[in-house]
Design a protein around this motif. Structure first.
Motif, PDB file in Angstrom:
ATOM      1  N   ALA A 112       0.814  -1.224   0.000  1.00  0.00           N
ATOM      2  CA  ALA A 112       0.000   0.000   0.000  1.00  0.00           C
ATOM      3  C   ALA A 112       0.844   1.269   0.000  1.00  0.00           C
ATOM      4  CB  ALA A 112      -0.933   0.000   1.209  1.00  0.00           C
ATOM      5  N   VAL A 113       2.103   1.179   0.431  1.00  0.00           N
ATOM      6  CA  VAL A 113       2.978   2.348   0.512  1.00  0.00           C
ATOM      7  C   VAL A 113       4.058   2.212  -0.564  1.00  0.00           C
ATOM      8  CG1 VAL A 113       4.564   3.653   1.973  1.00  0.00           C
ATOM      9  CG2 VAL A 113       2.544   2.568   2.982  1.00  0.00           C
ATOM     10  N   PRO A 114       4.326   3.269  -1.333  1.00  0.00           N
ATOM     11  CA  PRO A 114       5.308   3.158  -2.432  1.00  0.00           C
ATOM     12  C   PRO A 114       6.685   2.719  -1.945  1.00  0.00           C
ATOM     13  CG  PRO A 114       4.042   5.193  -2.625  1.00  0.00           C
ATOM     14  CD  PRO A 114       3.703   4.608  -1.288  1.00  0.00           C
ATOM     15  N   PHE A 115       7.358   1.929  -2.740  1.00  0.00           N
ATOM     16  CA  PHE A 115       8.727   1.505  -2.444  1.00  0.00           C
ATOM     17  C   PHE A 115       9.498   1.368  -3.750  1.00  0.00           C
ATOM     18  CE2 PHE A 115       6.091  -2.276  -2.822  1.00  0.00           C
ATOM     19  CZ  PHE A 115       6.820  -3.097  -3.674  1.00  0.00           C
ATOM     20  N   ASP A 116      10.820   1.511  -3.645  1.00  0.00           N
ATOM     21  CA  ASP A 116      11.719   1.372  -4.791  1.00  0.00           C
ATOM     22  C   ASP A 116      12.532   0.086  -4.727  1.00  0.00           C
ATOM     23  OD1 ASP A 116      11.085   4.071  -5.710  1.00  0.00           O
ATOM     24  OD2 ASP A 116      12.326   4.746  -4.024  1.00  0.00           O
ATOM     25  N   LEU A 117      12.707  -0.433  -3.521  1.00  0.00           N
ATOM     26  CA  LEU A 117      13.477  -1.653  -3.302  1.00  0.00           C
ATOM     27  C   LEU A 117      12.802  -2.457  -2.208  1.00  0.00           C
ATOM     28  CD1 LEU A 117      16.110  -3.379  -3.676  1.00  0.00           C
ATOM     29  CD2 LEU A 117      17.094  -1.995  -1.817  1.00  0.00           C
TER      30      LEU A 117
END
Length: 246
Positions: A112-117
């Motif tokens: 639900a929360v943006p992440f890059d890795l």
């Protein structure tokens, strides 16, 4: 570590002894707490990378005092050392969680929360519970597909199994049985995700050094988590995090 298929039927002749050894292990092994809250944090630097650690007790930071001394903090440290980037991080998980637990109870919040890795740490409890290879493999693939769908530009690193054959606290034949079953689960799950873009299945770890384990001789210490984070990136040489993701 052997990679041939291992079925639970192979453990049947040893079942009474395995049950006795497992019960004694649970009774005698100290139960360490999770890392202290908060399970979110940041490291200053340019182009901050959003890091997610998802999984079992190692995502919960068991064996370290804080998450800064566990996987999230050391992953952020490696990102800064290798690519000069800052980071924000969060950890989601539970001591004792299986791949099914992660899929059913934590995946929605994680995505639900943006992440890059994302680093998925899963598998030890599935091996301890002698879950079937098909069930574990299916859960891992579904988790990874959901993470990829939530963040198509993100990198997903999948760390599947410890080396049970190197756990001195495990008696035989429990140690060998778990090692063989873990190797089978690892092989199945690795094959299930290796065709997915942006996904790296991390190999089984190198020999554990003195000080790697916490006082329970099962979970990593702060040093163990630091070495693990370093190994994760060493095992993914093609990973590029030197520029903003997406």
């Amino acid at each position: 570590m052997p990679t041939f298929p291992f079925t639970r039927l192979a453990a049947v002749p040893y079942a009474p002894l395995l049950v006795t050894q497992a019960r004694r292990l649970r009774r005698d092994t100290p139960r360490l707490p999770d890392a202290a809250l908060p399970w979110t944090g940041s490291r200053p630097g340019p182009d901050p990378l959003r890091i997610l650690v998802l999984g079992d007790s190692t995502a919960a930071g068991v064996g370290a005092e804080t998450q800064s001394e566990a996987l999230p903090g050391w992953i952020a440290h490696e990102v800064a050392e290798r690519w000069g980037r800052g980071s924000t991080w969060r950890a989601i998980g539970e001591n004792g969680a299986t791949a099914r637990d992660v899929r059913e109870r934590f995946l929605t919040d994680a995505a639900a929360v943006p992440f890059d890795l994302a680093l998925l740490t899963i598998g030890a409890n599935d091996a301890l519970g002698l879950r079937s290879r098909n069930a574990f493999t299916n859960d891992v693939r579904r988790i990874v597909l959901a993470l990829r769908a939530a963040a198509p530009q993100a990198a997903v690193l999948v760390s599947l199994m410890p080396r049970f054959d190197r756990f001195a606290l495990l008696p035989e034949p429990l140690r060998a049985t778990l090692a063989r079953h873990a190797a089978s689960l690892y092989t199945g799950a690795r094959l299930a995700v290796e065709d997915l873009d942006g996904v790296v299945a991390i190999p089984t770890p190198p020999p554990y050094v003195e000080g790697f384990f916490a006082s329970d001789e099962f979970h990593p210490s702060a040093l163990g988590y630091r070495l693990w984070a370093r190994f994760v990136f060493d095992a993914a040489p093609g990973l590029r995090l030197d520029r903003p993701v997406g």
